[in-house]
Design a protein around this motif. Structure first.
Motif, PDB file in Angstrom:
ATOM      1  N   THR A 261      36.301  46.646  56.357  1.00 25.76           N
ATOM      2  CA  THR A 261      36.617  45.699  57.424  1.00 25.76           C
ATOM      3  C   THR A 261      38.112  45.746  57.712  1.00 25.76           C
ATOM      4  OG1 THR A 261      37.018  43.821  55.945  1.00 25.76           O
ATOM      5  CG2 THR A 261      34.737  44.202  56.659  1.00 25.76           C
ATOM      6  N   THR A 262      38.495  45.203  58.866  1.00 25.28           N
ATOM      7  CA  THR A 262      39.901  45.095  59.223  1.00 25.28           C
ATOM      8  C   THR A 262      40.261  43.624  59.386  1.00 25.28           C
ATOM      9  OG1 THR A 262      39.371  45.315  61.581  1.00 25.28           O
ATOM     10  CG2 THR A 262      39.913  47.338  60.381  1.00 25.28           C
ATOM     11  N   GLY A 263      41.565  43.361  59.528  1.00 27.94           N
ATOM     12  CA  GLY A 263      42.002  41.980  59.586  1.00 27.94           C
ATOM     13  C   GLY A 263      42.089  41.393  58.191  1.00 27.94           C
ATOM     14  N   ASN A 264      42.211  40.090  58.111  1.00 25.51           N
ATOM     15  CA  ASN A 264      42.353  39.414  56.819  1.00 25.51           C
ATOM     16  C   ASN A 264      41.126  38.565  56.532  1.00 25.51           C
ATOM     17  OD1 ASN A 264      45.056  40.334  56.264  1.00 25.51           O
ATOM     18  ND2 ASN A 264      45.755  38.924  57.854  1.00 25.51           N
ATOM     19  N   PRO A 265      40.295  38.969  55.556  1.00 24.96           N
ATOM     20  CA  PRO A 265      39.133  38.150  55.201  1.00 24.96           C
ATOM     21  C   PRO A 265      39.558  36.836  54.561  1.00 24.96           C
ATOM     22  CG  PRO A 265      39.407  39.954  53.638  1.00 24.96           C
ATOM     23  CD  PRO A 265      40.405  40.181  54.737  1.00 24.96           C
ATOM     24  N   PRO A 266      38.638  35.848  54.499  1.00 23.07           N
ATOM     25  CA  PRO A 266      38.999  34.516  53.971  1.00 23.07           C
ATOM     26  C   PRO A 266      39.135  34.512  52.461  1.00 23.07           C
ATOM     27  CG  PRO A 266      36.694  34.594  54.594  1.00 23.07           C
ATOM     28  CD  PRO A 266      37.279  35.896  55.043  1.00 23.07           C
ATOM     29  N   LEU A 267      40.260  35.042  51.970  1.00 24.09           N
ATOM     30  CA  LEU A 267      40.451  35.184  50.530  1.00 24.09           C
ATOM     31  C   LEU A 267      41.332  34.108  49.926  1.00 24.09           C
ATOM     32  CD1 LEU A 267      41.028  39.044  50.386  1.00 24.09           C
ATOM     33  CD2 LEU A 267      38.899  37.794  50.066  1.00 24.09           C
ATOM     34  N   GLY A 268      41.861  33.231  50.749  1.00 21.63           N
ATOM     35  CA  GLY A 268      42.733  32.202  50.204  1.00 21.63           C
ATOM     36  C   GLY A 268      44.168  32.697  50.115  1.00 21.63           C
ATOM     37  N   ASN A 269      45.026  31.896  49.510  1.00 21.97           N
ATOM     38  CA  ASN A 269      46.435  32.244  49.372  1.00 21.97           C
ATOM     39  C   ASN A 269      46.930  31.766  48.015  1.00 21.97           C
ATOM     40  OD1 ASN A 269      49.037  33.035  49.901  1.00 21.97           O
ATOM     41  ND2 ASN A 269      49.568  31.181  51.060  1.00 21.97           N
ATOM     42  N   PRO A 270      47.143  32.653  47.014  1.00 18.23           N
ATOM     43  CA  PRO A 270      47.066  34.099  47.129  1.00 18.23           C
ATOM     44  C   PRO A 270      45.630  34.586  47.276  1.00 18.23           C
ATOM     45  CG  PRO A 270      47.354  33.470  44.835  1.00 18.23           C
ATOM     46  CD  PRO A 270      47.476  32.203  45.651  1.00 18.23           C
ATOM     47  N   PRO A 271      45.449  35.858  47.652  1.00 19.09           N
ATOM     48  CA  PRO A 271      44.085  36.365  47.868  1.00 19.09           C
ATOM     49  C   PRO A 271      43.196  36.198  46.643  1.00 19.09           C
ATOM     50  CG  PRO A 271      45.705  37.891  48.744  1.00 19.09           C
ATOM     51  CD  PRO A 271      46.471  36.864  47.971  1.00 19.09           C
ATOM     52  N   LEU A 272      42.076  35.568  46.846  1.00 15.52           N
ATOM     53  CA  LEU A 272      41.098  35.325  45.791  1.00 15.52           C
ATOM     54  C   LEU A 272      39.703  35.557  46.355  1.00 15.52           C
ATOM     55  CD1 LEU A 272      42.559  31.906  44.591  1.00 15.52           C
ATOM     56  CD2 LEU A 272      42.727  34.018  43.313  1.00 15.52           C
ATOM     57  N   ASP A 273      38.763  35.891  45.491  1.00 14.71           N
ATOM     58  CA  ASP A 273      37.389  35.992  45.976  1.00 14.71           C
ATOM     59  C   ASP A 273      36.871  34.603  46.289  1.00 14.71           C
ATOM     60  OD1 ASP A 273      37.547  35.704  43.066  1.00 14.71           O
ATOM     61  OD2 ASP A 273      35.377  35.572  43.144  1.00 14.71           O
ATOM     62  N   VAL A 274      36.080  34.477  47.310  1.00 15.16           N
ATOM     63  CA  VAL A 274      35.531  33.184  47.716  1.00 15.16           C
ATOM     64  C   VAL A 274      34.031  33.181  47.505  1.00 15.16           C
ATOM     65  CG1 VAL A 274      35.175  31.615  49.651  1.00 15.16           C
ATOM     66  CG2 VAL A 274      37.365  32.747  49.390  1.00 15.16           C
ATOM     67  N   LYS A 275      33.522  32.112  46.912  1.00 12.82           N
ATOM     68  CA  LYS A 275      32.097  31.935  46.686  1.00 12.82           C
ATOM     69  C   LYS A 275      31.715  30.527  47.136  1.00 12.82           C
ATOM     70  CE  LYS A 275      31.050  31.176  42.266  1.00 12.82           C
ATOM     71  NZ  LYS A 275      30.982  31.355  40.796  1.00 12.82           N
TER      72      LYS A 275
END
Length: 221
Positions: free
Chosen positions: A66-80
């Motif tokens: 994918t491109t762009g910024n997925p919803p990973l939070g800040n800092p980037p984290l996996d989301v469940k």
């Protein structure tokens, strides 16, 4: 003769959603082997920047970048344990739990199934919109020809959160961290204006609720 390569299969996971658009299922995120305990590194970014796609007609999985910024939070984290719903060729993702401490989100993202591009519509904030939460429900509706997303319920941290919604109820979430609470908030997001709306609710709300399924049924029969 060389042996036939096995069909691709996604990693085991939990706390994710799979959304249908046309003849395809789109699966993203969730708790996966190798992600637990990682905060901000290239491995986590790489694992969370792909979409798992299942073709209903052929019964085959495919992993696509994918491109762009997925919803990973800040800092980037996996989301469940986020909420997801589709409108046309867009899939919308709200909130979720980072699998790290008591970190929840109230951000809203869109994912276009034609371009495979992510777009942030509303960032995570403690100042407006639904509370930062996971385990809520979300459906897409149309009112007077306009598209809305409706977010109901969920649970999240009781401190450093958005102002409480007038008329909503909040209660301690049993069985999980005591600093989290369930709610019966109801919020609308109007796509045409990019605004969160806190509606005036009449009648009886459900009790504070999380970890449930919310489904839109169009057939009145």
């Amino acid at each position: 003769m060389a042996a036939k390569a096995p069909d691709y299969q996604p990693l085991d996971r939990e706390g994710h959603s799979t959304v249908r658009v046309g003849d395809y299922l789109y699966m993203w995120g969730g708790g996966q082997p190798g992600l637990l305990g990682l905060l901000n590194n290239e491995k986590k970014k790489s694992m969370c920047s792909v979409m798992e796609v299942y073709h209903l007609r052929t019964g085959r999985w495919e992993q696509k970048p994918t491109t762009g910024n997925p919803p990973l939070g800040n800092p980037p984290l996996d989301v469940k344990s986020y909420a997801a719903a589709a409108i046309g060729r867009e899939i919308f993702y709200f909130g979720g739990y980072c699998n790290h401490d008591n970190c929840c989100h109230n951000s809203l993202y869109s994912f276009n199934v034609d371009t495979f591009n992510w777009k942030e519509l509303s960032p995570t904030t403690s100042h407006h919109g639904p509370m930062m939460k996971a385990y809520c429900g979300m459906i897409a509706i149309k009112v007077n020809g306009k598209d809305y997303l409706v977010v109901i319920g969920g649970s999240g941290p009781s401190s450093n959160n958005t102002p409480k919604q007038p008329g909503a109820q909040y209660s301690e979430a049993k069985g999980i961290a005591s600093s989290r609470q369930r709610c019966n908030e109801i919020h609308f997001y109007k796509l045409s204006t990019g605004q969160w709306i806190s509606p005036t609710v009449t009648g009886d709300r459900p009790l504070p609720i999380d970890e449930f399924t919310l489904t839109s049924i169009n057939n009145s029969k």
